[in-house]
Every structure is written in structure tokens, then in C-alpha cells.
Design a protein around this motif. Sequence first.
Motif, mmCIF file in Angstrom:
data_model
loop_
_atom_site.group_PDB
_atom_site.id
_atom_site.type_symbol
_atom_site.label_atom_id
_atom_site.label_comp_id
_atom_site.label_asym_id
_atom_site.label_seq_id
_atom_site.Cartn_x
_atom_site.Cartn_y
_atom_site.Cartn_z
ATOM 1 N N THR A 250 -17.966 -12.527 -4.357
ATOM 2 C CA THR A 250 -18.736 -11.606 -4.281
ATOM 3 C C THR A 250 -20.196 -12.435 -4.732
ATOM 4 O O THR A 250 -21.170 -12.322 -4.434
ATOM 5 N N ALA B 262 -21.652 -13.661 -1.749
ATOM 6 C CA ALA B 262 -22.239 -12.595 -0.978
ATOM 7 C C ALA B 262 -23.597 -12.183 -1.525
ATOM 8 O O ALA B 262 -24.656 -11.867 -0.741
ATOM 9 N N LEU B 263 -23.634 -12.044 -2.801
ATOM 10 C CA LEU B 263 -24.840 -11.780 -3.547
ATOM 11 C C LEU B 263 -25.684 -12.879 -3.210
ATOM 12 O O LEU B 263 -27.148 -12.648 -3.241
ATOM 13 N N GLU C 198 -26.291 -14.566 -0.471
ATOM 14 C CA GLU C 198 -26.739 -14.393 0.627
ATOM 15 C C GLU C 198 -27.966 -13.637 0.926
ATOM 16 O O GLU C 198 -28.938 -13.640 1.907
ATOM 17 N N GLU C 199 -27.996 -12.580 -0.086
ATOM 18 C CA GLU C 199 -29.180 -11.580 -0.199
ATOM 19 C C GLU C 199 -30.029 -12.430 -1.284
ATOM 20 O O GLU C 199 -29.946 -12.896 -2.262
ATOM 21 N N GLN D 248 -31.382 -5.421 -2.089
ATOM 22 C CA GLN D 248 -30.250 -5.706 -1.102
ATOM 23 C C GLN D 248 -29.010 -6.089 -2.063
ATOM 24 O O GLN D 248 -27.811 -6.134 -1.600
ATOM 25 N N ARG D 249 -29.328 -7.154 -2.872
ATOM 26 C CA ARG D 249 -27.902 -7.455 -3.857
ATOM 27 C C ARG D 249 -27.465 -6.435 -4.396
ATOM 28 O O ARG D 249 -26.401 -6.317 -4.591
ATOM 29 N N ARG E 104 -27.106 -3.519 -3.264
ATOM 30 C CA ARG E 104 -26.298 -2.597 -2.368
ATOM 31 C C ARG E 104 -24.958 -3.476 -1.648
ATOM 32 O O ARG E 104 -23.821 -3.155 -1.630
ATOM 33 N N ARG E 105 -25.245 -4.668 -1.938
ATOM 34 C CA ARG E 105 -24.481 -5.695 -1.343
ATOM 35 C C ARG E 105 -23.214 -5.682 -2.584
ATOM 36 O O ARG E 105 -21.976 -5.698 -2.244
ATOM 37 N N GLU F 275 -21.021 -2.557 -1.996
ATOM 38 C CA GLU F 275 -20.308 -2.805 -0.809
ATOM 39 C C GLU F 275 -19.062 -3.554 -1.000
ATOM 40 O O GLU F 275 -17.935 -3.436 -0.495
ATOM 41 N N ARG F 276 -19.237 -4.534 -1.935
ATOM 42 C CA ARG F 276 -18.241 -5.464 -2.326
ATOM 43 C C ARG F 276 -16.904 -4.798 -3.039
ATOM 44 O O ARG F 276 -15.836 -5.117 -2.913
ATOM 45 N N GLU G 38 -27.525 3.062 -5.885
ATOM 46 C CA GLU G 38 -26.742 2.854 -4.647
ATOM 47 C C GLU G 38 -25.330 3.323 -4.946
ATOM 48 O O GLU G 38 -24.646 2.653 -5.855
#
Length: 831
Positions: free
Chosen positions: A338, A341-342, A344-345, A350-351, A353-354, A357-358, A380
Motif C-alpha cells: 500500500t 502504491a500510494l 506511485e501517485e 489519486q492517493r 482513490r488508490r 482500491e487497496r 471515495e
Amino acid sequence: MSESGGPDVTSELRLPWDDDPEDLYEHAPCGYLTTLPDGTIVRVNQTFLDWTGYERSALIGHLRFRDLLTPGYQIYHETHYAPLLTMQSQVHEIALEVVRADGSPVSVLVNSTLERAAGGAPRVIRTTVFDATERRGYEKELLHARQIAEAAEKRVRVLQQIVADLAAAPTEAEVAEAVLRAPEPAFEATSSSIYLVDVERDQLIAVASTDPTTGNWDDMPRSSGRAVAEVARRGDLHVVHNLAEADEHFPDLARTMTASGRKTVVLLPLTTGPAEEQAGATVLGVLAFSFADERELSDGELRVIRLLGQQAGQALDRARLYDDLQRREERAAFLAGTTRALDEEHRLLQRGRRLVERVVPEIADWATVRLHIGSAGLREDAGGPGPDEELLAERITEVTRSVMPVFATDGDELGCTVLPITARGRVLGTLSLRMAAYRRGAEAEQAFLVDLADRAGLALENARLYEQERAIARSLQRSLLATDVPSGDPRFALETHYQAAGRDLEVGGDWFDAFLITPNRLAVVVGDVVGRGLEAASTMGQLRSAIRALANAAGGPARLLEGLDLFCQRVESARMATVVYGEVDLDACELVYACAGHLPPLLHQPAGSAEFLLQARSGPIGTRAGDRRRTEHRMRLAPGSRLLFYTDGLVERRDRPIDRGFEVLNREFSRLRGAPLKGLTEALSDTMVGRDHGDDVCLLCLTLGAEERLERTLGADPLQIALLRSDMRAWLIAHEVDQDCMDAVLLGCSEAVANAIEHAYRDDPFGVVDVAATITGDAVEIRVTDHGTWRGPGQSRGRGMQLIDEAMDDVMVDRGDGTTVTMRRHRGARS
């Protein structure tokens, strides 16, 4: 005396024999029977009569030997005994059962001999019968002992297999499955169920059952008065032998037994130590199994059952340690994934939303992130239907105020955990999620969720700071770009676009500018300063100011570049900057330009294909190597020509040669030749580099003069109509069309294009509409063509066509390959 002189032994052994041979036959220690070949009894001794209770007269001549046997042995006599005697003439120790006169059976052993006549024909059968009652009882005892031993051996084998299965089962679920399967092969049980102890929730969790329809099979508190809970608390084996016993001690179990038809139930605690060592044993679960009939369990079976409970408990303990370790590893991997992934944004939304999603569906079936950072609000959601919105809002308010997480518990009306997302002592928002019930109360899970919220808070705070710094950097950069480019002159039109690097907070050195040197002379410039950051931006602003100052006094692009070379002697940071500079004579439609190390401009004239302007090239500004002479090139441009200036971010890529980038740019610019100028540079940037690129991109597109014939190709998108109107308005003004005619032409053209998009391409978003406009001395003619299929002739006579008829002087509709609407409007006001 014998002949040898010794004593006569034979005479000494011969005793007086007073017994009658007949009496000896009658009272021999075994029964005697004489039968004819067909089995009819012709003689029988008294011993046999005494054993069986028959009268001699009832047997001789009336019954056959087989008639004295039980039904099963009569069949055996017919199928085995008689054929064997016929073939071998004798049989030995054949076990049979004879029916006494009172109907009771007696076990016997039979020897028979078949005597034959001189010709070999059967003559008579002589049979001896021995009482085998005691022997049969002994054999039964041996058989029973053997069956007990075999059953015990079978249970041991089953237990060994179960122990092997438990040793091979790494997880709690697999151990529970292995234990659940044990009672049926080991003890011939009818059904079984297993409950596991959840210490943190103080409950017994119904995990699995081979007969879940038996009722009363559900989770329960350990304090419950039900039988399973009682055994879990006491930790000792309990056998309910019948329904009456269950009704007396465990009414809930009695109801279950009545509903399922079970007669005996065994409740086995699964413990980590021997059952006799209660002080050191921990109950991890209860195995309940039942029998369809009332069952008395032997001491050996009870020992095996207790051993099963101990082995299962130890396996569960080991599996829970394994599950806990595996879950910790999974959670650690999830948190690390996670975080990556965060990272990457780069944007706050966007973070957020990511993060959702995780979380869904890996650890929750529903989740929402709600941020309230200044004006950057975000909600979100992900997963299935969410909880009650009003209750959730109340809990979010409570968590935000107290800055303490609220975890869902059993019986919680909301059923949702809400965690504050904090960073640097401030609450950024909340993370709400709905997890599986059996994981809600685990302390390890709560610690994991708090860790997740903490990491999310740090990542979101970094994104907020990134966006804040990014906004400052963008504001600085845009303040240094030209914002006052000339407009409103019918002799030319300018369209610019700047796209900053997608992942960089630092300002760059790309810039564009356009200004009028004299009323009839337009200067256009695009440049790129080496490096990034505030120094590059400062240098960019100084170069831009220097070019404007030098353009007023310079004698053309070459002299201006020479002035910039001198400028670099005082401003060292401007050295090696690249510049393409051009001056356009608006009356003569003539361009003179020079390139100082910059990429060549791209020119597309009305006739012919696009071409790169490769003349008048020299090194970057302030270069100390190579040819430092500055040259310029002069050329005429046809009215309607489009000239594109750009920076290297548009074409350069690490994964392809620069020549390939030039090819793509040429193709895409040519494809957009018929598009309206408004929005052209942005569309070209989106196509070439997308929205997330590692370098800044600057574009400046100049349309020079008014085209004699306006030709545009539009996509089947109503938004394209506004771009067409802007382009056509500028074209009409350049040709000095009066206001009334211009308004009418714009209205008629817009309605015709709208009709084509609506009716010809109602189901085709990829359709195109071609627009061509020409101007003669007394009129403006517009032709709008589509290549789609209209629904019917009546579709062309709607409100749109009525407006066209009213606005234009002549209208003609041609339906061939598609539909063409040709409109003509005379110049000057209508009478």
C-alpha cells in the motif's frame, strides 16, 4: 509264557469284558446315525436321542438326516455336504446345527462315511455326531475378542492417519477439517460438528459441520448454558448416552437430538495438554459427534477419544501460531504494498482513490475515504452497499473530534470501523471500512488498521504538501510565461499551450512569447533554458525580457541572437539555452527566422504537406565551440499557413530515436491541419505526450493571413461546434464580411453541423463532418457534408433546418453517399 520264555504280555492286558456290544453302541460318547443314500434314518443310538430329545420311533424311517438341521444348514447340506460325501465317500468335522425336539439348535461336528456295494453303488451312510456346544462358545469368544482387537487396531490406524493429517495441516481451517472427519471412520459416528474458541471475543465459533441442518449449530458466548459451552468451560469429555440424560442436563442438546433423531452424543474438548492435567490445559475448541443408536463406549474407545482431543488441540495451537505468523506477514506485505502504491501517485485525490482500491476487497468488503483538507474535499467509496449514511456521519464526526478510532463490534448497528487519518498533529480525514465479523475484535487486526491509517495519513500529507509546492511552482512558472500575446488582428491568429512535467515540483526553463515589434511586424519565439528550478525560471524571465528589448533595435533574427550571445557574458546561467526566433511581415506574408540550437519549426501551408524548417541553424546561446556565426532565413508564406514552434519535450523519448519523434509530430500535425486552431496545441500535446510526462512542453502555433477557402474536419462531438465557430468567425473577419452576413453564416453553419452529428452519427461517436467555406465578391457559400445514414427524409426538416432556411438565402440538401447541405448567403444587410 511266550515261546521265547518271557511273560505273555497279551494275556496280561486282556481284561474280562462283560459289556454288551449293543450297549456300547447305544451309550457311546458320541451320536451314531445310519442312513440310506437318500438320507433316511434307519438306525440311531441312544446318545443322539438323549442329546436331541427325539423318540427313536419318530426318527427311524420317517425323517432324513437333513430334516434335523436348521434351515441354513439344510441348504449347506444340499449344496456342500452331500456333494462332497458323494465324491469323496467320506467327510470329516463338518460343523452343523441340529434342531432339538424342543426347537432349540445345538452345534455339532459330523463325520460321515459312504459305504458302497460291490458294483460301487451307494449302499449306506454311517455318521458320527459330536456335541460342539462348548467348542462353539469358545470359538465365539475368540471371534469376539478378535473383533474387538480388529476394531481397536482399526481405531489406532484411523487415529494414526488423523494424527498424520493434523501434522500436515498448516492452517486452523485445515486442522478443523481434519478433526471434523475423524469420528466417522474412527467410531462409526453419524455426524459431527466443530466449534473453535475465540478468546478475544469470548465466544465459541461454529466452524464446520457434516450435518448443518441439525439446528442449534451457531456461534455462542462461552458463558452460555448450552452443552458445548459447558464442556468448553470445564474442559472434560462428556458423553450423553440417551435423550433422557440430555433432557435432564442439557435441554438445548435434547432438542437437537430430538430433531435429528440422534441417540448418543459425545462432546470432546480440544485441549493443548492431557485431559487429566486440567491446570496446564487450554481448551481451543469442542468436537461434538453423535450416533444414530444408543451407544456404550468402551474404556478403550474413551481413551482413544481423549487422545484425539489432545492431538487435535495441539494441532490447533500450532496452526494458530502458524496462522498468526502468516497473517502478520500478509499484513506487513499489504502495508508495504500500500505504501508503494500510494507513492506511485503524486496527487492527493489519486492517493485517496488508490487507498480505497487497496483496501477493497483485500481486507474489507466496503470502504470510504473522506478528506477535508482545505478546499480539497474528497469522498471515495468502493465495494458493495455502504452503511446507514446518517449513522456513519455521526461516527465520523465523533472520530474527527476525539481523534480516536472506533472499531466495529458484535451487535454494532453500523457494523463499520472508522479510523482517523492524521499527520503532524492534524486530522486530514477518516478511513471507514466494513470487515468480516470474525475479524472485527482481534487486537492484532485493530493494531494493523491503526498502522494502515497512520501510513495513509503520512502519504496523504505528503501529497498535500506536494500539491501545495506544485501549485506554488506552477504559479511562478506561469507568471514568467507570456500572458499578453497579441490577438484580435485578422491578419494572424496565435494558439499556445504549456504543460509542466507531470512529476516534478521544480519549475522548468521552457517558455514562449509573441509580440508586435511594429504594427506590421510580429515576433514569435520559443526557448528552453538548461536545468530546472528557480535559477532556470529566473534565467528564462531574463532571456524573455532581453529578447523583447533586442527585438526593438535589432536588424533581424541573426542580429538578435548575436545580442543574446553578448547577454550571456553577463548572465552565465543563460549559456547553452536554445531559442528559435522568427519575425513575420504581416503585410507581405513573409517570415524570417533563425534557430540557436533549437528544434526546427514545422510549417504546413494550404497546398502541400508539412515540412520542417531546417535552414538558419547555429549553436545554442553563448556557445564557445563550433560555428558561432548567426544566420537567418527568409521565405514567403501563403495565406492560411500554420507554423508550429515547440520544445524538445514534445518529441524526445528515451525509448525511441529523435527521428521517430519528428515523424510522429509531422503526421499528427498534418492530421490536425483541418481542425480549428482553438485547442489545436493542447490536442497535439495530449496526443504526443499525454498528461503525465517527465519534461515540460511548450507549443506556439501561428496561423498567418486568411485562407482563401476554409476547410475543416470535425469529430462527431457537439463540443467541436464552438471551436469551429471561433475559427470561422476569425476567417470571416479577415475577409471583411459584414456583421449581418457573418451572424447568419455562423448560425446556419452551426445548425447544419449539429444536425449532421445528431442524425447521421447518433450511434457512431467516431463519425466526421467536413465543412468547406468560400467567399466570392457578393456571397459566402458553406458546404457541410457527413457520411452517415439519417433515419428518414423527415429528419432533415426539423427546427434546425427551419433556422437554416431563415438565416441563409439559398439552401440545398443532397442525399447521396451521406448528406451534403449547401448554403449561400449574400453579403450585405437584407432588405
